[in-house]
Design a protein around this motif. Structure first.
Motif, mmCIF file in Angstrom:
data_model
loop_
_atom_site.group_PDB
_atom_site.id
_atom_site.type_symbol
_atom_site.label_atom_id
_atom_site.label_comp_id
_atom_site.label_asym_id
_atom_site.label_seq_id
_atom_site.Cartn_x
_atom_site.Cartn_y
_atom_site.Cartn_z
ATOM 1 N N GLY A 1 0.828 -1.202 0.000
ATOM 2 C CA GLY A 1 0.000 0.000 0.000
ATOM 3 C C GLY A 1 0.858 1.245 0.000
ATOM 4 O O GLY A 1 2.079 1.185 -0.104
ATOM 5 N N GLU A 2 0.193 2.380 0.130
ATOM 6 C CA GLU A 2 0.906 3.654 0.103
ATOM 7 C C GLU A 2 0.907 4.261 1.497
ATOM 8 O O GLU A 2 -0.131 4.735 1.983
ATOM 9 C CB GLU A 2 0.217 4.621 -0.870
ATOM 10 N N VAL A 3 2.051 4.229 2.104
ATOM 11 C CA VAL A 3 2.239 4.850 3.418
ATOM 12 C C VAL A 3 3.461 5.754 3.283
ATOM 13 O O VAL A 3 4.522 5.283 2.881
ATOM 14 C CB VAL A 3 2.488 3.803 4.516
ATOM 15 N N PRO A 4 3.308 7.028 3.592
ATOM 16 C CA PRO A 4 4.458 7.914 3.392
ATOM 17 C C PRO A 4 5.592 7.538 4.339
ATOM 18 O O PRO A 4 5.347 7.086 5.468
ATOM 19 C CB PRO A 4 3.901 9.295 3.739
ATOM 20 N N PRO A 5 6.839 7.694 3.872
ATOM 21 C CA PRO A 5 7.964 7.434 4.788
ATOM 22 C C PRO A 5 7.976 8.485 5.897
ATOM 23 O O PRO A 5 7.931 9.677 5.617
ATOM 24 C CB PRO A 5 9.197 7.574 3.882
ATOM 25 N N LEU A 6 7.948 8.052 7.122
ATOM 26 C CA LEU A 6 7.807 8.985 8.251
ATOM 27 C C LEU A 6 8.920 8.788 9.266
ATOM 28 O O LEU A 6 9.383 7.672 9.480
ATOM 29 C CB LEU A 6 6.468 8.741 8.971
ATOM 30 N N ARG A 7 9.322 9.873 9.879
ATOM 31 C CA ARG A 7 10.154 9.773 11.081
ATOM 32 C C ARG A 7 9.180 9.663 12.257
ATOM 33 O O ARG A 7 8.323 10.530 12.423
ATOM 34 C CB ARG A 7 11.027 11.026 11.241
ATOM 35 N N CYS A 8 9.297 8.582 12.989
ATOM 36 C CA CYS A 8 8.327 8.312 14.059
ATOM 37 C C CYS A 8 9.000 8.303 15.423
ATOM 38 O O CYS A 8 10.112 7.806 15.579
ATOM 39 C CB CYS A 8 7.685 6.940 13.868
ATOM 40 N N SER A 9 8.275 8.834 16.384
ATOM 41 C CA SER A 9 8.583 8.558 17.790
ATOM 42 C C SER A 9 7.620 7.465 18.195
ATOM 43 O O SER A 9 6.486 7.436 17.715
ATOM 44 C CB SER A 9 8.335 9.790 18.658
ATOM 45 N N TYR A 10 8.067 6.592 19.075
ATOM 46 C CA TYR A 10 7.202 5.461 19.434
ATOM 47 C C TYR A 10 7.296 5.248 20.934
ATOM 48 O O TYR A 10 8.383 5.008 21.462
ATOM 49 C CB TYR A 10 7.670 4.212 18.687
ATOM 50 N N ILE A 11 6.155 5.334 21.605
ATOM 51 C CA ILE A 11 6.120 4.970 23.021
ATOM 52 C C ILE A 11 5.477 3.597 23.088
ATOM 53 O O ILE A 11 4.283 3.432 22.814
ATOM 54 C CB ILE A 11 5.330 5.995 23.863
ATOM 55 N N PHE A 12 6.282 2.599 23.418
ATOM 56 C CA PHE A 12 5.813 1.211 23.448
ATOM 57 C C PHE A 12 5.043 0.953 24.747
ATOM 58 O O PHE A 12 5.049 1.762 25.671
ATOM 59 C CB PHE A 12 7.014 0.254 23.349
ATOM 60 N N GLN A 13 4.445 -0.215 24.780
ATOM 61 C CA GLN A 13 3.666 -0.576 25.969
ATOM 62 C C GLN A 13 4.563 -0.654 27.213
ATOM 63 O O GLN A 13 4.183 -0.261 28.299
ATOM 64 C CB GLN A 13 3.005 -1.932 25.735
ATOM 65 N N SER A 14 5.761 -1.189 27.030
ATOM 66 C CA SER A 14 6.737 -1.110 28.123
ATOM 67 C C SER A 14 7.804 -0.100 27.691
ATOM 68 O O SER A 14 8.021 0.084 26.506
ATOM 69 C CB SER A 14 7.369 -2.485 28.369
ATOM 70 N N PRO A 15 8.473 0.532 28.645
ATOM 71 C CA PRO A 15 9.329 1.672 28.316
ATOM 72 C C PRO A 15 10.465 1.386 27.311
ATOM 73 O O PRO A 15 10.915 2.288 26.633
ATOM 74 C CB PRO A 15 9.897 2.100 29.673
ATOM 75 N N THR A 16 10.929 0.138 27.212
ATOM 76 C CA THR A 16 12.048 -0.253 26.328
ATOM 77 C C THR A 16 13.221 0.697 26.432
ATOM 78 O O THR A 16 13.715 1.223 25.423
ATOM 79 C CB THR A 16 11.634 -0.377 24.843
ATOM 80 N N LEU A 17 13.658 0.931 27.658
ATOM 81 C CA LEU A 17 14.878 1.715 27.845
ATOM 82 C C LEU A 17 16.076 0.781 27.733
ATOM 83 O O LEU A 17 15.979 -0.408 28.031
ATOM 84 C CB LEU A 17 14.866 2.379 29.231
#
Lengths: 260, 219
Positions: free
Chosen positions: B55-71
């Protein structure tokens, strides 16, 4: 009184008691068997440990050679294992290709390998090669598991936040597997020492602990043989203890406050 | 505006999305709800390019807050933030805003759940992104802590008004935090409601929204 006898101290006392029990069993066995060529006395072993080992320059040369060869074998094994563990962790196809080799190396009968290597090489190189062949698949399995065990969430985070690969490897992934690797390194070197000595015995390697043991056996010098054996055990324990202490450096990010 | 067109995604023989379209408004906090397995997290992962799709999804710079902090466990709080931002002044400011200045040199193992999630929020805002994705970021927190997190999140969000898409099972969270609520069923949006008003929305201000959402979810 209650404060002095913490759980840790009590466990230490129990361990010391276990060692004293071993010593008592030895003495009892000696007096039951009453044959110096089967079980040497504690006194003779202790005297031999001093005269033939600690006070002897040739012992230290032999010990140094054996230990150096063990470290060399471990180092080679680790480098090879690391070089192959990374592709295994990154690619299922690479893992499928490499695994049959690992299984082959793991199931090779050690003594047969020593005998073959003695034909191809010499008594100095053969023990190093066989120790490498034994340690390499074990370390590889452990490194692959450690890399696979890196939290998927952290991997996703690295990808989403576009952390550069070099930084991800050196600042994140390698430190994340370090506690496990350090903890096992002591055990690996200790095992390597055992295999090295066995190989040296078979190869009759000159100026080595295994060679000294072989000579002791040939001339029925049982106290000397027992002394060398005890020293080998103590060396293995010392290596484990050293790396256990080194691994404590990772406790600042693995241990919760209040953990001992 | 972020447009997704003709998105198709399957896991084996199970189709999650087929020719799915969605437009996300710029500077809008959009909440996506739906039953377990409906594809909410999949949509986030598609936008973050964490999963293959058609499909067509623009290339994006994303920030992501996961369900657990993933530090990253072997990095201090400060160094975790420095992974995504090289500006020390901005990091210190964010630590101050999130109440974490005193924890800058602490390791994740020494943080409480709430503190760790605050670091994750700080990290997400420090990273210069086109969209912020959140996957049930507050689900593991208790009620009181959730409320304080809503305040913190919206307080920081108001400073840069980033486009946000977040997933939740919690209707209370949906009506409190979002400008737009979507419900996903069988790969289609079956409920789409916009809501105005200051965020976080108080209980009184969200009554109408709660009623409409509740009527839909419980039908």
């Amino acid at each position: 009184m209650k404060k002095f006898f913490t759980e840790r101290r009590i466990n230490f006392i129990i361990s010391v008691f276990a060692i004293v029990c071993m010593w008592i069993v030895w003495i009892i066995a000696y007096y039951c068997v009453r044959n110096e060529y089967v079980i040497p006395s504690f006194q003779d072993t202790f005297v031999s440990m001093w005269n033939d080992c600690f006070a002897s320059g040739s012992f230290w040369l032999a010990f140094g050679n054996t230990f150096w060869r063990t470290l060399l074998a471990f180092f080679i094994s680790f480098l090879l294992a690391a070089a192959l563990a990374v592709p295994c962790a990154l690619s299922k196809s690479a893992k499928a290709f490499i695994m049959p080799f690992m299984i082959f190396f793991r199931t090779l009968p050690t003594l047969a390998v020593i005998l073959i290597l003695l034909l191809w090489t010499n008594p100095r190189i053969a023990p190093v090669a066989v120790t490498t062949l034994v340690l390499f698949p074990m370390i590889h399995a452990r490194l692959t598991a450690a890399i696979d065990g890196i939290d998927t969430g952290v991997r996703q985070m690295v990808k989403v936040y576009k952390v550069p690969s070099k930084r991800a490897i050196f600042a994140i992934y390698l430190p994340m597997i370090t506690p496990n690797v350090l903890l096992q390194t002591g055990a690996d070197i200790s095992l390597g020492l055992k295999i090295m000595i066995s190989a040296e015995v078979l190869a009759n390697t000159a100026k080595s602990l295994g060679g000294m043991m072989q000579v002791s056996r040939l001339y029925l010098m049982m106290p000397r043989l027992a002394a060398l054996t005890i020293i080998a055990v103590l060396a293995g324990l010392a290596v484990n203890a050293v790396f256990s202490q080194i691994s404590r450096v990772t406790r600042k990010w693995t241990a919760k406050e209040g953990d001992s | 505006m972020i447009e997704i067109k003709n998105l198709s995604k399957s896991y084996g023989e199970k189709s999650i999305y087929k020719d799915f379209d969605l437009t996300l408004g710029e500077g809008v906090i959009t909440c996506l709800m739906g039953a377990s397995g409906s594809g909410k997290t999949t949509l986030l992962n598609v936008l973050a390019n964490l999963t293959p799709f058609k499909g067509e999804v623009p290339p994006l710079r994303c920030s992501y807050i996961f369900q657990s902090p993933t530090l990253v466990p072997n990095l201090t709080v400060y160094k975790n933030l420095a992974l995504v931002c090289a500006d020390g002044a901005r990091i210190n400011e964010m630590l101050s805003v999130t109440g974490l200045s005193g924890k800058a040199q602490s390791y994740p193992v020494h943080l409480s759940g709430g503190e760790a999630q605050r670091v994750a929020i700080a990290r997400a805002f420090l990273f210069e992104s086109d969209i912020m994705l959140m996957d049930e970021p507050f689900s593991s927190l208790d009620v009181k802590l959730k409320r304080s997190m809503y305040e913190l999140f919206t307080d920081i969000w108001k400073r840069d008004k980033r486009t946000v898409l977040f997933v939740t099972h919690d209707p209370d969270e949906a009506v409190t935090l979002s400008n737009r609520i979507l419900v996903l069923e069988n790969g289609k949006i079956t409920f789409d409601m916009e809501a105005s008003g200051d965020l976080p929305r108080s209980f009184e201000d969200s009554l109408d929204l709660r009623r409409k959402l509740g009527e839909f979810l419980l039908k």
